[in-house]
Each structure stands twice: as structure tokens, then as C-alpha cells.
Design a protein around this motif. Structure first.
Motif, PDB file in Angstrom:
ATOM      1  N   GLN A  21      -6.886 -39.757 -41.191  1.00  7.61           N
ATOM      2  CA  GLN A  21      -6.933 -38.613 -42.079  1.00  7.61           C
ATOM      3  C   GLN A  21      -5.682 -37.739 -42.025  1.00  7.61           C
ATOM      4  O   GLN A  21      -5.313 -37.130 -43.015  1.00  7.61           O
ATOM      5  CB  GLN A  21      -8.146 -37.728 -41.727  1.00  7.61           C
ATOM      6  CG  GLN A  21      -9.477 -38.474 -41.882  1.00  7.61           C
ATOM      7  CD  GLN A  21     -10.638 -37.588 -41.477  1.00  7.61           C
ATOM      8  OE1 GLN A  21     -10.564 -36.368 -41.584  1.00  7.61           O
ATOM      9  NE2 GLN A  21     -11.708 -38.172 -40.999  1.00  7.61           N
ATOM     10  N   ALA A  22      -5.060 -37.605 -40.868  1.00  9.24           N
ATOM     11  CA  ALA A  22      -3.990 -36.629 -40.723  1.00  9.24           C
ATOM     12  C   ALA A  22      -2.761 -37.031 -41.519  1.00  9.24           C
ATOM     13  O   ALA A  22      -2.443 -38.204 -41.644  1.00  9.24           O
ATOM     14  CB  ALA A  22      -3.623 -36.471 -39.239  1.00  9.24           C
ATOM     15  N   MET A  48       0.333 -29.807 -44.208  1.00  9.69           N
ATOM     16  CA  MET A  48       0.062 -28.607 -43.429  1.00  9.69           C
ATOM     17  C   MET A  48       1.345 -27.843 -43.133  1.00  9.69           C
ATOM     18  O   MET A  48       1.409 -26.618 -43.303  1.00  9.69           O
ATOM     19  CB  MET A  48      -0.664 -28.961 -42.129  1.00  9.69           C
ATOM     20  CG  MET A  48      -1.048 -27.756 -41.293  1.00  9.69           C
ATOM     21  SD  MET A  48      -1.876 -28.183 -39.725  1.00  9.69           S
ATOM     22  CE  MET A  48      -3.522 -28.575 -40.318  1.00  9.69           C
ATOM     23  N   GLU A  62      -7.763 -24.843 -48.688  1.00 11.85           N
ATOM     24  CA  GLU A  62      -8.056 -24.502 -47.296  1.00 11.85           C
ATOM     25  C   GLU A  62      -6.864 -23.836 -46.637  1.00 11.85           C
ATOM     26  O   GLU A  62      -7.001 -22.798 -45.977  1.00 11.85           O
ATOM     27  CB  GLU A  62      -8.431 -25.753 -46.505  1.00 11.85           C
ATOM     28  CG  GLU A  62      -8.614 -25.475 -45.013  1.00 11.85           C
ATOM     29  CD  GLU A  62      -8.837 -26.742 -44.201  1.00 11.85           C
ATOM     30  OE1 GLU A  62      -8.718 -26.669 -42.961  1.00 11.85           O
ATOM     31  OE2 GLU A  62      -9.126 -27.798 -44.789  1.00 11.85           O
ATOM     32  N   TYR A  63      -5.689 -24.421 -46.785  1.00 14.25           N
ATOM     33  CA  TYR A  63      -4.505 -23.919 -46.101  1.00 14.25           C
ATOM     34  C   TYR A  63      -3.962 -22.640 -46.728  1.00 14.25           C
ATOM     35  O   TYR A  63      -3.178 -21.932 -46.111  1.00 14.25           O
ATOM     36  CB  TYR A  63      -3.403 -24.970 -46.105  1.00 14.25           C
ATOM     37  CG  TYR A  63      -3.742 -26.249 -45.380  1.00 14.25           C
ATOM     38  CD1 TYR A  63      -4.734 -26.277 -44.399  1.00 14.25           C
ATOM     39  CD2 TYR A  63      -3.080 -27.437 -45.662  1.00 14.25           C
ATOM     40  CE1 TYR A  63      -5.052 -27.443 -43.734  1.00 14.25           C
ATOM     41  CE2 TYR A  63      -3.388 -28.617 -44.992  1.00 14.25           C
ATOM     42  CZ  TYR A  63      -4.381 -28.610 -44.033  1.00 14.25           C
ATOM     43  OH  TYR A  63      -4.682 -29.774 -43.375  1.00 14.25           O
ATOM     44  N   VAL A 109      -6.774 -22.590 -41.367  1.00 14.96           N
ATOM     45  CA  VAL A 109      -7.273 -23.909 -40.999  1.00 14.96           C
ATOM     46  C   VAL A 109      -8.760 -23.776 -40.695  1.00 14.96           C
ATOM     47  O   VAL A 109      -9.153 -22.954 -39.872  1.00 14.96           O
ATOM     48  CB  VAL A 109      -6.538 -24.488 -39.772  1.00 14.96           C
ATOM     49  CG1 VAL A 109      -7.007 -25.911 -39.507  1.00 14.96           C
ATOM     50  CG2 VAL A 109      -5.029 -24.442 -39.963  1.00 14.96           C
ATOM     51  N   ILE A 111     -11.580 -24.929 -38.859  1.00 18.62           N
ATOM     52  CA  ILE A 111     -12.059 -25.689 -37.704  1.00 18.62           C
ATOM     53  C   ILE A 111     -13.496 -25.241 -37.458  1.00 18.62           C
ATOM     54  O   ILE A 111     -13.743 -24.079 -37.135  1.00 18.62           O
ATOM     55  CB  ILE A 111     -11.167 -25.458 -36.474  1.00 18.62           C
ATOM     56  CG1 ILE A 111      -9.760 -26.000 -36.757  1.00 18.62           C
ATOM     57  CG2 ILE A 111     -11.759 -26.124 -35.246  1.00 18.62           C
ATOM     58  CD1 ILE A 111      -8.763 -25.724 -35.673  1.00 18.62           C
ATOM     59  N   GLN A 124     -14.081 -32.363 -35.106  1.00 18.30           N
ATOM     60  CA  GLN A 124     -12.928 -31.567 -35.523  1.00 18.30           C
ATOM     61  C   GLN A 124     -11.626 -32.082 -34.905  1.00 18.30           C
ATOM     62  O   GLN A 124     -10.571 -31.469 -35.040  1.00 18.30           O
ATOM     63  CB  GLN A 124     -13.137 -30.101 -35.131  1.00 18.30           C
ATOM     64  CG  GLN A 124     -14.359 -29.456 -35.776  1.00 18.30           C
ATOM     65  CD  GLN A 124     -14.320 -29.543 -37.288  1.00 18.30           C
ATOM     66  OE1 GLN A 124     -13.467 -28.939 -37.938  1.00 18.30           O
ATOM     67  NE2 GLN A 124     -15.243 -30.307 -37.855  1.00 18.30           N
ATOM     68  N   LYS A 127      -8.466 -32.555 -37.287  1.00 14.08           N
ATOM     69  CA  LYS A 127      -7.794 -31.310 -37.688  1.00 14.08           C
ATOM     70  C   LYS A 127      -7.000 -30.723 -36.521  1.00 14.08           C
ATOM     71  O   LYS A 127      -5.865 -30.255 -36.701  1.00 14.08           O
ATOM     72  CB  LYS A 127      -8.849 -30.319 -38.186  1.00 14.08           C
ATOM     73  CG  LYS A 127      -8.289 -29.090 -38.874  1.00 14.08           C
ATOM     74  CD  LYS A 127      -7.639 -29.426 -40.193  1.00 14.08           C
ATOM     75  CE  LYS A 127      -8.605 -29.964 -41.204  1.00 14.08           C
ATOM     76  NZ  LYS A 127      -9.642 -29.024 -41.640  1.00 14.08           N
ATOM     77  N   GLU A 130      -3.885 -32.679 -36.000  1.00 14.74           N
ATOM     78  CA  GLU A 130      -2.897 -32.366 -37.027  1.00 14.74           C
ATOM     79  C   GLU A 130      -2.137 -31.087 -36.670  1.00 14.74           C
ATOM     80  O   GLU A 130      -0.922 -30.988 -36.863  1.00 14.74           O
ATOM     81  CB  GLU A 130      -3.570 -32.235 -38.386  1.00 14.74           C
ATOM     82  CG  GLU A 130      -2.589 -32.191 -39.549  1.00 14.74           C
ATOM     83  CD  GLU A 130      -3.267 -32.333 -40.897  1.00 14.74           C
ATOM     84  OE1 GLU A 130      -2.541 -32.369 -41.894  1.00 14.74           O
ATOM     85  OE2 GLU A 130      -4.507 -32.409 -40.955  1.00 14.74           O
ATOM     86  N   ARG A 209     -12.795 -19.271 -39.922  1.00 12.23           N
ATOM     87  CA  ARG A 209     -11.578 -20.073 -39.861  1.00 12.23           C
ATOM     88  C   ARG A 209     -10.685 -19.555 -38.753  1.00 12.23           C
ATOM     89  O   ARG A 209     -10.935 -18.488 -38.178  1.00 12.23           O
ATOM     90  CB  ARG A 209     -10.813 -19.978 -41.189  1.00 12.23           C
ATOM     91  CG  ARG A 209     -10.217 -18.588 -41.429  1.00 12.23           C
ATOM     92  CD  ARG A 209     -10.002 -18.277 -42.883  1.00 12.23           C
ATOM     93  NE  ARG A 209      -9.170 -17.079 -43.086  1.00 12.23           N
ATOM     94  CZ  ARG A 209      -9.645 -15.838 -43.060  1.00 12.23           C
ATOM     95  NH1 ARG A 209     -10.925 -15.597 -42.827  1.00 12.23           N
ATOM     96  NH2 ARG A 209      -8.820 -14.812 -43.263  1.00 12.23           N
TER      97      ARG A 209
END
Length: 219
Positions: A21-22, A48, A62-63, A109, A111, A124, A127, A130, A209
Motif C-alpha cells: 500500500q505505501a 505523503m 486525508e493528508y 494522517v 492513524i 495501522q 500508515k 509510510e 488524527r
């Protein structure tokens, strides 16, 4: 013995998920080289990292940060002393006559934690890994990182601030233990529900977050 096995399983699950995923991996790091062989400054890799440095053009919901943090903010939060900040770093130079405190690179982020818990969940790991990849990127070698925890508005404000700090500290503990990041480059803070990402939905999960702020420091 059980705690050692859990830590090993957590890291294994996170690493396996991260490979799928990363967007940032250690293998992706590199230096740009001009035709004449001269080495240029390393460029950050992955979505990211790009969103951290260029929030205005970040398309990831999200970011996309809800709030900006300035040099004055991180000093007031005691993440770093003012005299340690490299204000000549790229992007922090101010135009003549501009007296506002320069803003710093930041992103959100998500988490996830279980309800009323500060224990990191095994799902998690991708994430978190990453985040480790970003912090190990040579482009951020001269940065200190603040991890700021946030909650939704449900519950007692003082309790939420404490919970958000403990969650930020849990993220930092993982990064320091498994990412090889010097603990002196990482600072945890908790703001509870003081800075909601979605004020119109104060109890929404989007408010729960951590926020990453990158601070260039003098070497």
C-alpha cells in the motif's frame, strides 16, 4: 515473552501491508544527478511527502491539513526553541516587510485507535511505516518532527487533550523503535478537540488524527 511476540507480529504485519500500500519505500530514495555528473539535492518521494511540502496542490483529502502551523505556533507548543529553527531553509524566507511568522510544512494522517485507547492497532502498520519512510527520506534529514494528536469533541476537554497526547506519543514510540529515527527529532503534543478538522461535524471520525509538522533546524 508475549510482549516481544506481539511487537514482532506488529512489525511483520505493518511491513507486509506497507509493501502493498505505501507509496514511499526505502528503495525509492535517491539523488538526482545532472548530465555532468553533479549531484543535486535529494527530492522527497511519494504522495505523503509531496503533500507535506505542497498543501495547496495536495489532492488527498486525508493528508490535507485543516490548520496551518507557524514558527511561532511550534515555539509556543514547545516543540522546538526558536533559536534552533533554520529560518533560511527553503520556503521559509520572507519577503521584505512581511512580519508574519512563516508557516511550516504540515499534513494530517489518520492513524486509527480503538475507543478510549492509546494502543496502536496492528492494521495501522502500513500508515506508520509510510511515516517512517518520509522521515528517513534524505530530503528531510535536516528536520525535526512534531506529532500532534487530535480528538473529536466528545467527552471532557482535559481528558481528550491527555488522550491525544498519549496517542501521539504511541506513534512516536513506534517510529523511534522501528524506524531508526533519533528520538531527539520527534516531539509529541496533544491538542484534544481544540483544532477540529471538520468543525461542522465535531463528533466525526475525521477529527481523530495526528498532525505532522516538519521543522527545519540548524545543523
Amino acid at each position: 515473552m508475549r510482549s516481544w511476540l506481539f511487537a514482532a507480529l506488529f512489525l511483520l504485519l505493518g511491513s507486509a501491508a506497507a509493501q502493498a500500500q505505501a507509496t514511499i519505500t526505502l528503495d525509492s530514495f535517491g539523488l538526482d544527478v545532472e548530465d555532468d555528473g553533479a549531484t543535486l539535492a535529494p527530492q522527497p518521494q511519494g504522495e505523503m511527502a509531496q503533500c507535506l511540502l505542497d498543501q495547496a496542490n495536495c489532492d488527498n483529502a486525508e493528508y490535507k491539513g485543516a490548520t496551518q502551523l507557524s514558527i511561532d505556533d511550534v515555539v509556543n507548543l514547545q516543540i522546538v526553541d526558536h533559536e534552533d529553527i533554520d529560518e533560511n531553509a527553503a520556503g521559509l524566507n520572507q519577503s521584505p516587510g512581511n512580519t508574519a511568522s512563516p508557516t511550516l510544512p504540515t499534513l494530517d494522517v489518520e492513524i486509527l485507535f480503538d475507543y478510549d485507547s492509546d494502543t496502536l492497532r496492528a492494521d495501522q502498520g502500513a500508515k506508520l511505516n509510510e511515516l517512517i519512510g518520509l522521515m528517513n527520506d534524505p530530503a528531510f534529514a535536516g528536520y525535526r518532527f512534531g506529532i500532534i494528536g487530535h480528538t473529536d469533541a466528545k467527552g471532557d476537554p482535559a481528558y481528550n487533550r491527555d488522550l491525544s497526547y498519549r496517542r501521539a506519543a504511541a506513534v512516536i514510540a513506534y517510529i523511534a523503535d522501528y524506524g531508526g529515527i533519533a528520538s531527539g527529532r520527534l516531539v509529541a503534543r496533544g491538542l484534544g478537540a481544540d483544532q477540529l478538522k471538520a468543525p461542522a461535524d465535531p463528533f466525526g471520525a475525521i477529527n481523530r488524527r495526528v498532525q505532522l509538522v516538519a521543522i527545519p533546524v540548524k545543523q
